[in-house]
Design a protein around this motif. Structure first.
Motif, PDB file in Angstrom:
ATOM      1  N   THR A 191      11.401 -17.952  -9.447  1.00  0.00           N
ATOM      2  CA  THR A 191      10.387 -16.920  -9.235  1.00  0.00           C
ATOM      3  C   THR A 191      10.799 -15.940  -8.146  1.00  0.00           C
ATOM      4  OG1 THR A 191       8.654 -18.491  -9.896  1.00  0.00           O
ATOM      5  CG2 THR A 191       7.950 -16.503  -8.737  1.00  0.00           C
ATOM      6  N   SER A 192      11.404 -16.464  -7.080  1.00  0.00           N
ATOM      7  CA  SER A 192      11.775 -15.628  -5.941  1.00  0.00           C
ATOM      8  C   SER A 192      13.142 -14.969  -6.108  1.00  0.00           C
ATOM      9  CB  SER A 192      11.769 -16.462  -4.661  1.00  0.00           C
ATOM     10  OG  SER A 192      12.715 -17.519  -4.745  1.00  0.00           O
ATOM     11  N   GLY A 193      13.864 -15.319  -7.176  1.00  0.00           N
ATOM     12  CA  GLY A 193      15.177 -14.730  -7.412  1.00  0.00           C
ATOM     13  C   GLY A 193      16.279 -15.312  -6.558  1.00  0.00           C
ATOM     14  N   GLY A 194      16.099 -16.523  -6.047  1.00  0.00           N
ATOM     15  CA  GLY A 194      17.113 -17.165  -5.217  1.00  0.00           C
ATOM     16  C   GLY A 194      18.244 -17.740  -6.048  1.00  0.00           C
ATOM     17  N   SER A 195      19.213 -18.326  -5.351  1.00  0.00           N
ATOM     18  CA  SER A 195      20.374 -18.928  -6.012  1.00  0.00           C
ATOM     19  C   SER A 195      20.047 -20.357  -6.417  1.00  0.00           C
ATOM     20  CB  SER A 195      21.591 -18.919  -5.078  1.00  0.00           C
ATOM     21  OG  SER A 195      22.651 -19.653  -5.648  1.00  0.00           O
ATOM     22  N   LEU A 196      20.024 -20.598  -7.714  1.00  0.00           N
ATOM     23  CA  LEU A 196      19.718 -21.944  -8.209  1.00  0.00           C
ATOM     24  C   LEU A 196      20.811 -22.931  -7.815  1.00  0.00           C
ATOM     25  CD1 LEU A 196      17.769 -23.647  -9.886  1.00  0.00           C
ATOM     26  CD2 LEU A 196      19.094 -23.044 -11.919  1.00  0.00           C
ATOM     27  N   ARG A 197      22.057 -22.459  -7.831  1.00  0.00           N
ATOM     28  CA  ARG A 197      23.164 -23.341  -7.460  1.00  0.00           C
ATOM     29  C   ARG A 197      23.034 -23.799  -6.009  1.00  0.00           C
ATOM     30  NH1 ARG A 197      29.584 -21.645  -7.076  1.00  0.00           N
ATOM     31  NH2 ARG A 197      30.365 -23.715  -6.496  1.00  0.00           N
ATOM     32  N   SER A 198      22.721 -22.872  -5.102  1.00  0.00           N
ATOM     33  CA  SER A 198      22.592 -23.220  -3.684  1.00  0.00           C
ATOM     34  C   SER A 198      21.427 -24.184  -3.476  1.00  0.00           C
ATOM     35  CB  SER A 198      22.378 -21.956  -2.851  1.00  0.00           C
ATOM     36  OG  SER A 198      23.488 -21.085  -2.963  1.00  0.00           O
ATOM     37  N   PHE A 199      20.318 -23.918  -4.169  1.00  0.00           N
ATOM     38  CA  PHE A 199      19.155 -24.806  -4.029  1.00  0.00           C
ATOM     39  C   PHE A 199      19.485 -26.208  -4.507  1.00  0.00           C
ATOM     40  CE2 PHE A 199      15.680 -26.856  -6.329  1.00  0.00           C
ATOM     41  CZ  PHE A 199      14.821 -27.127  -5.274  1.00  0.00           C
ATOM     42  N   LEU A 200      20.127 -26.330  -5.669  1.00  0.00           N
ATOM     43  CA  LEU A 200      20.446 -27.645  -6.215  1.00  0.00           C
ATOM     44  C   LEU A 200      21.455 -28.379  -5.340  1.00  0.00           C
ATOM     45  CD1 LEU A 200      20.685 -26.802 -10.030  1.00  0.00           C
ATOM     46  CD2 LEU A 200      18.923 -28.149  -8.896  1.00  0.00           C
ATOM     47  N   ARG A 201      22.390 -27.635  -4.760  1.00  0.00           N
ATOM     48  CA  ARG A 201      23.369 -28.268  -3.882  1.00  0.00           C
ATOM     49  C   ARG A 201      22.686 -28.814  -2.625  1.00  0.00           C
ATOM     50  NH1 ARG A 201      28.708 -24.960  -2.639  1.00  0.00           N
ATOM     51  NH2 ARG A 201      28.975 -25.513  -4.840  1.00  0.00           N
ATOM     52  N   GLU A 202      21.800 -28.032  -2.032  1.00  0.00           N
ATOM     53  CA  GLU A 202      21.085 -28.498  -0.841  1.00  0.00           C
ATOM     54  C   GLU A 202      20.200 -29.695  -1.168  1.00  0.00           C
ATOM     55  OE1 GLU A 202      18.956 -25.166   0.665  1.00  0.00           O
ATOM     56  OE2 GLU A 202      20.758 -24.033   1.224  1.00  0.00           O
ATOM     57  N   ARG A 203      19.509 -29.632  -2.317  1.00  0.00           N
ATOM     58  CA  ARG A 203      18.627 -30.733  -2.680  1.00  0.00           C
ATOM     59  C   ARG A 203      19.420 -31.991  -3.004  1.00  0.00           C
ATOM     60  NH1 ARG A 203      13.302 -30.975  -3.869  1.00  0.00           N
ATOM     61  NH2 ARG A 203      13.322 -29.287  -2.323  1.00  0.00           N
ATOM     62  N   SER A 204      20.574 -31.842  -3.650  1.00  0.00           N
ATOM     63  CA  SER A 204      21.398 -33.016  -3.958  1.00  0.00           C
ATOM     64  C   SER A 204      21.911 -33.664  -2.675  1.00  0.00           C
ATOM     65  CB  SER A 204      22.569 -32.628  -4.866  1.00  0.00           C
ATOM     66  OG  SER A 204      23.468 -31.759  -4.198  1.00  0.00           O
ATOM     67  N   ASP A 205      22.261 -32.846  -1.676  1.00  0.00           N
ATOM     68  CA  ASP A 205      22.697 -33.402  -0.387  1.00  0.00           C
ATOM     69  C   ASP A 205      21.566 -34.194   0.270  1.00  0.00           C
ATOM     70  OD1 ASP A 205      25.175 -32.275  -0.694  1.00  0.00           O
ATOM     71  OD2 ASP A 205      24.733 -30.494   0.521  1.00  0.00           O
TER      72      ASP A 205
END
Length: 291
Positions: A191-205
């Motif tokens: 919705t906010s137009g952020g980077s899905l890859r960056s979000f998933l990487r941070e969440r996986s960490d």
């Protein structure tokens, strides 16, 4: 199997329980979270018909047996046992979805760190979000997470849902708080137009750090359990054998054969039972990745 049985039960008594479904409405969301592919009317039909069958069978079998020696009193006992068995069947059906929900939540929590890392890798290749869940649903190693992904993919491809709506539905029906937070986070990122890859990487960490913490806690608990097992099984067996020999020495009236039988029962029944309980306990406490 449950789907076919529930459908059969609904065909038999479904029309009679429709007016009573309001009393079981709280089961409906549990069926969805447990991923039980049965409608509420079908499930309630299976619950009622199973309870009736168990109750009648108990009354017929136990009532007949008890009447042979006790007459009317035996029949009364059979009726009481019949009522109890029917009630327990109802209760069993009622709590069954909750048991499945807890089991699914635990399995999702254990595999979600690895599945999220996999999604992060796929997102880095430019794969679209619907395709991400389609690919994830085909990886059997991720178990319940793959099933959740399959339901999301079905909502998008079969029911033509908007991606954001499919993520919201997944967040509402999942039994896992971690998966729920992941879905809301992905929805917010889109919705906010952020980077899905960056979000998933941070969440996986984050999820992986939590998984490592749980593994470390389990290793400490396992060390304690092993010490308890050694104390109870190994040391306890030695003490029991020594005490039994002492008892035969100071108690001439005690039969040697009785002591031998007691030792045999302890070795061939008691020790396997304790070992089996230990294995079940360790398996239940272990994180999914190391079971």
């Amino acid at each position: 199997m449950l789907e076919k049985y529930a459908s059969f039960c609904y065909d038999q008594i479904g029309s009679y329980i429709l007016d009573s479904l309001d009393y079981f409405e709280d089961i409906r969301p549990h069926l969805s979270k447990a991923n039980i592919q049965v409608s509420l009317p079908e499930y309630v039909s299976a619950m009622v018909l199973s309870s009736m069958f168990v109750s009648i069978t108990t009354l017929t079998v136990l009532g007949s047996i008890l009447m042979i020696g006790s007459g009317i009193a035996g029949l009364i006992y059979g009726m009481i046992l019949s009522l109890i068995s029917g009630t327990l069947t109802l209760v069993g059906f009622y709590i069954y979805p909750s048991i499945i929900i807890k089991s699914r939540a635990s399995k999702i929590r254990d595999t979600l760190p690895f599945a999220t890392m996999y999604l992060s890798t796929l997102a880095g290749t430019g794969t679209s979000l619907p395709k991400l869940f389609k690919v994830l649903s085909e990886v059997d190693e991720y178990g319940e997470v793959a099933k959740e992904a399959e339901r999301i993919s079905r909502d998008i491809e079969t029911f033509n849902m908007d991606t954001n709506e499919a993520l919201k539905n997944a967040a509402e029906r999942t039994p896992s708080e971690d998966f729920k937070n992941l879905m809301w986070g992905m929805n917010h990122t889109l919705t906010s137009g952020g980077s899905l890859r960056s979000f998933l990487r941070e969440r996986s960490d984050t999820l992986m750090n939590d998984y490592r913490r749980r593994v470390e806690e389990f290793s400490e608990t396992l060390s304690l359990l092993v010490e308890m097992y050694i104390t109870v099984v190994i040391v306890g067996s030695i003490i029991f054998t020594s005490m039994s020999l002492v008892m035969t020495t100071f108690s001439p009236n005690m039969s040697t054969g009785f002591i031998v039988r007691l030792q045999v029962l302890s070795i061939f029944i008691g020790l396997p039972m304790i070992s089996g309980m230990f294995i079940v306990l360790v398996g239940g406490l272990a994180p999914g990745g190391i079971r």
